[in-house]
Design a protein around this motif. Structure first.
Motif: not given
Length: 287
Positions: A55, A95-96, A98-99, A102
């Motif tokens: 990612k 990353a947060v 992306e979660v 999404p």
């Protein structure tokens, strides 16, 4: 004293976190949908994600940690806590996102508008960090290394590193995206300079007034600002005058102009923009 320092440190961390969140927001919701690699490690991570099955947040973290290590090896403690903190926090926030989001595509549906949105939003976050003597790491570290070893001006090094990232988009994207990346990198530098300069811009006000003492007291006692007095001679009638000069911020300037307009509308005033002030403190040693 310790309590004050703890509060100040907490405030600095909170502001850096907020600024880094703005940058992460700009990257995830504008830069990534635009596919443009605009002057950032995140832009380089977007390109590498086509070749590495990871990612973008993970690649950004790896690149930032790698650059931090290189920076510490070759530049020592020049990269302090602030740079380390923001360099690590940025990919974590990505990353947060992306979660939480999404399948996010685009706010605007246009790669050009997404790129423009990124340039505007990221400049706000970078300007906040800059005015705290901090940075988001990444390209800034590369620029400092280039400045040290290639003897380049830091601004030139930043532009050069950003353009290299922008042009690298040719490896995976079409010519349209490459052009957007290059133009976005160029305008990104202009917009960042605008935000930074506007935040630090002050006014140098030079006043010649028949009510010199009242003007002086207003500047010192009401604005709580400093001033310098010069002796001047008018060229028309060769009469001696006193000119008072003060450097004030935007709010102080408006108050000063309003006061002069009401109390001495015939005062002669010149105004200059000031973007940088330096103070030299001299110490006297007795031998």
């Amino acid at each position: 004293m310790k309590q004050y320092l703890h509060k100040k440190q907490f405030k600095n961390i909170a502001v850096m976190s907020f600024a880094t969140a703005i940058i992460a927001f700009a990257v995830y919701f504008f830069l990534i949908p635009s596919h443009a690699s605009i002057s950032s490690v995140s832009g380089l991570a977007m390109i590498l994600s086509h070749f590495i099955p990871l990612k973008i947040s993970v690649i950004t973290m790896i690149l930032n940690v790698f650059l931090l290590i290189i920076g510490f090896i070759f530049c020592g403690k020049e990269f302090g806590f602030k740079t380390v903190y923001t360099s690590i926090l940025l990919p974590i926030l990505l990353a947060v996102f992306e979660v939480l989001f999404p399948d996010f595509q685009s706010f605007t549906g246009s790669d050009v508008l997404d790129a423009a949105g990124y340039v505007f939003v990221v400049s706000i976050g970078l300007a906040i960090l800059f005015n705290m003597n901090a940075s988001s790491g990444g390209i800034d570290i590369v620029a400092k290394l280039m400045s040290k070893f290639l003897h380049m001006d830091l601004g030139v090094a930043m532009s050069f590193a950003g353009m290299v990232v922008a042009l690298s988009s040719a490896a995976v994207y079409d010519s349209r995206t490459v052009v957007i990346s290059v133009l976005g990198t160029y305008f990104n530098g202009i917009v960042i300079d605008h935000f930074i300069m506007r935040q630090s811009l002050k006014k140098r006000v030079c006043i010649v007034s028949e009510h010199f003492e009242e003007v002086r007291r207003f500047i010192l006692e009401d604005l709580h600002s400093g001033a310098t007095v010069y002796e001047a001679i008018g060229a028309y009638n060769m009469q001696p005058r006193r000119e008072i000069i003060a450097v004030v911020d935007k709010n102080e300037y408006q108050k000063l102009m309003s006061w002069i307009e009401q109390n001495d509308p015939l005062a002669f005033i010149t105004v200059y923009n000031v973007s940088d002030m330096r103070y030299r403190v001299k110490t006297r040693t007795n031998y």
